[in-house]
Design a protein around this motif. Structure first.
Motif, short mmCIF file in Angstrom:
data_model
loop_
_atom_site.label_atom_id
_atom_site.label_comp_id
_atom_site.label_asym_id
_atom_site.label_seq_id
_atom_site.Cartn_x
_atom_site.Cartn_y
_atom_site.Cartn_z
N ALA A 148 0.81 -1.21 0.00
CA ALA A 148 0.00 0.00 0.00
C ALA A 148 0.84 1.26 0.00
N PHE A 149 1.92 1.24 0.77
CA PHE A 149 2.72 2.46 0.91
C PHE A 149 3.93 2.50 -0.02
N ASN A 150 4.14 1.44 -0.78
CA ASN A 150 5.14 1.50 -1.84
C ASN A 150 4.54 2.23 -3.03
N THR A 151 5.31 3.08 -3.66
CA THR A 151 4.79 3.81 -4.81
C THR A 151 4.77 2.91 -6.03
N ASP A 152 3.81 3.18 -6.93
CA ASP A 152 3.71 2.41 -8.16
C ASP A 152 4.62 3.00 -9.22
N LYS A 153 4.46 2.55 -10.47
CA LYS A 153 5.35 2.99 -11.55
C LYS A 153 5.24 4.48 -11.81
N GLU A 154 4.08 5.08 -11.52
CA GLU A 154 3.92 6.52 -11.72
C GLU A 154 4.34 7.32 -10.49
N GLY A 155 4.89 6.64 -9.49
CA GLY A 155 5.33 7.33 -8.28
C GLY A 155 4.20 7.69 -7.35
N GLN A 156 3.04 7.03 -7.52
CA GLN A 156 1.89 7.31 -6.68
C GLN A 156 1.68 6.19 -5.67
N ILE A 157 1.01 6.55 -4.56
CA ILE A 157 0.63 5.55 -3.57
C ILE A 157 -0.29 4.53 -4.23
N ASN A 158 -0.14 3.26 -3.87
CA ASN A 158 -0.96 2.21 -4.45
C ASN A 158 -2.37 2.28 -3.86
N LYS A 159 -3.29 2.88 -4.58
CA LYS A 159 -4.63 3.16 -4.05
C LYS A 159 -5.40 1.88 -3.73
#
Length: 217
Positions: A148-159
């Protein structure tokens, strides 16, 4: 002194300088075409051909999207004028069907979500819980929190993973305060419309999506 005559052939990536053909390399240098390997020229031709088709298709899809939304808007305005009402559902979702019930166009509105500073407070409370709980007693929760708190490929929080945390029922005051902080952090920053298309051969059959996404075609 002989004049330098420069002619460009952008579709082929070629620059003609005083009758001699050159191509730019990846560093921006002009390289005589005769000095370029045959396989490199062949690869260049293939890529330019594919990109040419991709650009044309992209422009066609853009026109299709614009015409589709214009047609839907015009129909909605006609209904509003005739009956003082529009087609719509939850959050503005809409479904339009052919008279025979074999074709369907759906407009779905998805909220665009961001998170406020309360999210960092939630993360601190969750970390306290995980540090106190034994390392091997709740491994599945540790995994969800990490994702959840790792960012995804776009640098966003994993919603999606973050919302999974909200569905967990844990009898711990700090955890519940952390969930309240996550809920308070949610900000709806806008919305985006998605148009999807479906057909079926008979009314007894299920719907089949008309795929426009290249990755799913």
């Amino acid at each position: 002194m002989e004049a330098v005559i420069i002619e460009e052939k952008p579709e082929a990536g070629v620059v003609v300088v005083t009758g001699r053909e050159y191509m730019h390399d990846a560093k921006g240098h002009l390289v005589p075409v005769v000095n370029i390997k045959a396989e490199d020229k062949l690869e260049d031709e293939m890529v330019r051909k594919i990109i040419g088709f991709a650009r044309a298709l992209n422009a066609q899809i853009t026109r299709f999207r614009d015409h589709t939304m214009a047609d839907i808007t015009a129909f909605d305005q006609l209904l509003a004028q005739e009956y003082g009402a529009t087609v719509g559902g939850k959050k503005g979702n809409k479904t339009y069907s052919s008279f025979d019930g074999l074709m369907r166009v759906q407009v779905q509105v998805a909220d665009q979500i961001a998170f406020g500073p309360q999210l960092q407070i939630a993360k601190g409370l969750i970390d306290e819980c995980l540090n106190e709980w034994s390392a091997d007693s709740r491994p599945e929760i540790q995994s969800i929190v990490t994702r959840a708190f790792n960012t995804d490929k776009e640098g966003q929080i994993n919603k999606s993973e973050l919302f999974m945390l909200l569905r967990l029922e844990i009898d711990d005051d700090r955890w519940n305060r952390a969930m309240d902080a996550i809920r308070s952090s949610i900000r709806v920053t806008g919305s985006k419309e998605y148009v999807r298309f479906y057909t079926r051969e008979t009314i007894e059959e299920g719907w089949t999506a008309i795929t426009i996404d290249l990755a799913k075609a």
